[in-house]
Design a protein around this motif. Structure first.
Motif, PDB file in Angstrom:
ATOM      1  N   MET A 223      21.926 108.798 -17.960  1.00  0.00           N
ATOM      2  CA  MET A 223      21.917 108.563 -16.532  1.00  0.00           C
ATOM      3  C   MET A 223      21.248 107.201 -16.282  1.00  0.00           C
ATOM      4  SD  MET A 223      20.115 110.641 -13.327  1.00  0.00           S
ATOM      5  CE  MET A 223      19.842 112.052 -14.329  1.00  0.00           C
ATOM      6  N   LYS A 224      21.886 106.362 -15.481  1.00  0.00           N
ATOM      7  CA  LYS A 224      21.349 105.039 -15.160  1.00  0.00           C
ATOM      8  C   LYS A 224      20.035 105.213 -14.400  1.00  0.00           C
ATOM      9  CE  LYS A 224      23.744 101.645 -15.074  1.00  0.00           C
ATOM     10  NZ  LYS A 224      24.021 100.649 -16.080  1.00  0.00           N
ATOM     11  N   THR A 225      18.988 104.572 -14.931  1.00  0.00           N
ATOM     12  CA  THR A 225      17.648 104.682 -14.364  1.00  0.00           C
ATOM     13  C   THR A 225      17.097 103.292 -14.104  1.00  0.00           C
ATOM     14  OG1 THR A 225      17.284 106.726 -15.606  1.00  0.00           O
ATOM     15  CG2 THR A 225      15.336 105.602 -14.757  1.00  0.00           C
ATOM     16  N   LEU A 226      16.591 103.113 -12.887  1.00  0.00           N
ATOM     17  CA  LEU A 226      15.962 101.856 -12.511  1.00  0.00           C
ATOM     18  C   LEU A 226      14.458 102.057 -12.410  1.00  0.00           C
ATOM     19  CD1 LEU A 226      18.334 100.733  -9.601  1.00  0.00           C
ATOM     20  CD2 LEU A 226      18.548 100.266 -12.056  1.00  0.00           C
ATOM     21  N   TYR A 227      13.713 101.085 -12.892  1.00  0.00           N
ATOM     22  CA  TYR A 227      12.260 101.063 -12.774  1.00  0.00           C
ATOM     23  C   TYR A 227      11.949  99.919 -11.823  1.00  0.00           C
ATOM     24  CZ  TYR A 227      12.937 103.755 -17.009  1.00  0.00           C
ATOM     25  OH  TYR A 227      13.380 104.689 -17.921  1.00  0.00           O
TER      26      TYR A 227
ATOM     27  N   ARG B  69      16.703  96.342 -20.291  1.00  0.00           N
ATOM     28  CA  ARG B  69      16.994  95.069 -19.626  1.00  0.00           C
ATOM     29  C   ARG B  69      15.986  94.858 -18.509  1.00  0.00           C
ATOM     30  NH1 ARG B  69      23.194  93.236 -18.622  1.00  0.00           N
ATOM     31  NH2 ARG B  69      22.757  91.062 -18.137  1.00  0.00           N
ATOM     32  N   ILE B  70      15.648  93.588 -18.256  1.00  0.00           N
ATOM     33  CA  ILE B  70      14.652  93.245 -17.243  1.00  0.00           C
ATOM     34  C   ILE B  70      15.214  92.178 -16.306  1.00  0.00           C
ATOM     35  CG2 ILE B  70      12.369  92.257 -16.805  1.00  0.00           C
ATOM     36  CD1 ILE B  70      11.590  93.196 -19.670  1.00  0.00           C
ATOM     37  N   PHE B  71      15.134  92.460 -14.997  1.00  0.00           N
ATOM     38  CA  PHE B  71      15.490  91.486 -13.964  1.00  0.00           C
ATOM     39  C   PHE B  71      14.248  91.245 -13.118  1.00  0.00           C
ATOM     40  CE2 PHE B  71      19.549  93.368 -15.048  1.00  0.00           C
ATOM     41  CZ  PHE B  71      20.390  92.269 -15.091  1.00  0.00           C
ATOM     42  N   SER B  72      14.102  90.006 -12.650  1.00  0.00           N
ATOM     43  CA  SER B  72      12.922  89.672 -11.849  1.00  0.00           C
ATOM     44  C   SER B  72      13.265  88.700 -10.736  1.00  0.00           C
ATOM     45  CB  SER B  72      11.853  89.026 -12.746  1.00  0.00           C
ATOM     46  OG  SER B  72      10.721  88.631 -11.987  1.00  0.00           O
ATOM     47  N   SER B  73      12.467  88.792  -9.684  1.00  0.00           N
ATOM     48  CA  SER B  73      12.426  87.743  -8.676  1.00  0.00           C
ATOM     49  C   SER B  73      12.045  86.451  -9.398  1.00  0.00           C
ATOM     50  CB  SER B  73      11.349  88.096  -7.641  1.00  0.00           C
ATOM     51  OG  SER B  73      10.911  86.958  -6.947  1.00  0.00           O
TER      52      SER B  73
ATOM     53  N   LEU C 219      22.114  95.301  -6.474  1.00  0.00           N
ATOM     54  CA  LEU C 219      22.244  96.670  -6.962  1.00  0.00           C
ATOM     55  C   LEU C 219      23.696  97.003  -7.294  1.00  0.00           C
ATOM     56  CD1 LEU C 219      21.012  99.505  -7.461  1.00  0.00           C
ATOM     57  CD2 LEU C 219      21.461  99.975  -5.051  1.00  0.00           C
ATOM     58  N   ASN C 220      24.606  96.591  -6.448  1.00  0.00           N
ATOM     59  CA  ASN C 220      26.018  96.894  -6.667  1.00  0.00           C
ATOM     60  C   ASN C 220      26.554  96.252  -7.935  1.00  0.00           C
ATOM     61  OD1 ASN C 220      26.291  98.575  -4.461  1.00  0.00           O
ATOM     62  ND2 ASN C 220      26.881  96.910  -3.091  1.00  0.00           N
ATOM     63  N   GLU C 221      25.950  95.168  -8.380  1.00  0.00           N
ATOM     64  CA  GLU C 221      26.353  94.554  -9.644  1.00  0.00           C
ATOM     65  C   GLU C 221      25.731  95.256 -10.844  1.00  0.00           C
ATOM     66  OE1 GLU C 221      25.842  90.319  -9.842  1.00  0.00           O
ATOM     67  OE2 GLU C 221      26.851  90.051  -7.906  1.00  0.00           O
ATOM     68  N   ILE C 222      24.445  95.545 -10.782  1.00  0.00           N
ATOM     69  CA  ILE C 222      23.783  96.084 -11.969  1.00  0.00           C
ATOM     70  C   ILE C 222      24.138  97.538 -12.250  1.00  0.00           C
ATOM     71  CG2 ILE C 222      21.879  94.443 -11.826  1.00  0.00           C
ATOM     72  CD1 ILE C 222      20.130  96.909 -11.037  1.00  0.00           C
ATOM     73  N   LYS C 223      24.615  98.258 -11.251  1.00  0.00           N
ATOM     74  CA  LYS C 223      24.938  99.666 -11.524  1.00  0.00           C
ATOM     75  C   LYS C 223      26.110  99.804 -12.496  1.00  0.00           C
ATOM     76  CE  LYS C 223      27.572 100.535  -7.279  1.00  0.00           C
ATOM     77  NZ  LYS C 223      27.520 101.242  -6.000  1.00  0.00           N
ATOM     78  N   TYR C 224      26.849  98.724 -12.709  1.00  0.00           N
ATOM     79  CA  TYR C 224      27.970  98.754 -13.648  1.00  0.00           C
ATOM     80  C   TYR C 224      27.621  98.199 -15.024  1.00  0.00           C
ATOM     81  CZ  TYR C 224      30.638  99.887  -9.513  1.00  0.00           C
ATOM     82  OH  TYR C 224      31.093 100.504  -8.374  1.00  0.00           O
ATOM     83  N   LEU C 225      26.382  97.820 -15.212  1.00  0.00           N
ATOM     84  CA  LEU C 225      25.972  97.314 -16.517  1.00  0.00           C
ATOM     85  C   LEU C 225      25.990  98.431 -17.558  1.00  0.00           C
ATOM     86  CD1 LEU C 225      22.951  95.043 -15.517  1.00  0.00           C
ATOM     87  CD2 LEU C 225      25.282  94.328 -16.113  1.00  0.00           C
TER      88      LEU C 225
END
Length: 180
Positions: free
Chosen positions: A1-5, A43-47, A118-124
């Motif tokens: 399940m896709k999980t975001l932190y 994977r890590i994304f940041s401001s 969010l709409n882009e990363i949910k397909y990663l």
């Protein structure tokens, strides 16, 4: 399940883009690093703001992951200059999402910006993704999953703070405890 932190940055010396972490903030970043090692982050994304990058840098180094900066994760711009009534304006902007100051961003505009990310990363391909940003923007993102998030929840956030969101269920859980 896709999980975001979802991570709010550690304590910083100011609000400007170049503001660095305070000494306390640097210590918090190390505590956050230890805390996150029990999660299978892929994977890590940041401001692109320095305080956000410096918040996650110890963890990224430890687990040997690149920090990918995305401009859509920057702090919501309420006003280009100092605005003495920012606190009252922020509160009102959580009640009326169309409110904005000249050269500022409404809650609706900021929410749309972060939802486009969010709409882009949910397909990663990766299932466990860290997103480091700022309190105001993260509150708007959390509101996307749970409409009860608003000004009071923003006020209750700590620096740092960590929330888990399971995309399949839209379940939000605060997992950071300031006593770490």
């Amino acid at each position: 399940m896709k999980t975001l932190y979802l991570i709010r940055h550690c304590k910083a010396s100011g609000q400007e883009r170049e503001a660095e972490l305070t000494e306390e903030g640097r210590n918090e970043a190390l505590e956050l690093c230890d805390f996150l090692t029990s999660y299978p982050v892929q994977r890590i994304f940041s401001s692109p703001y320095i305080r956000a990058i410096d918040t996650i840098q110890p963890f990224a180094s430890k687990v040997e992951l690149e920090i990918e900066m995305d401009e859509r994760l920057h702090e919501r711009i309420i006003s280009k200059g100092d605005y003495p009534g920012w606190y009252d304006f922020l509160k009102a902007s959580f009640e009326d999402f169309s409110l904005s100051l000249q050269d500022g961003e409404s809650s609706s505009e900021a929410e749309n910006r972060v939802i486009s990310f969010l709409n882009e990363i949910k397909y990663l391909e990766e299932e466990h993704i860290v997103i480091v940003s700022h309190g105001n923007l993260l509150t708007l993102l959390l509101r996307h999953f749970n409409k009860s998030y608003g000004f009071k929840e923003w006020e209750a956030m700590t620096n740092p703070d960590v929330f888990i969101v399971h995309l399949k269920t839209s379940e939000v859980q605060r997992i950071w405890n300031a006593s770490y």
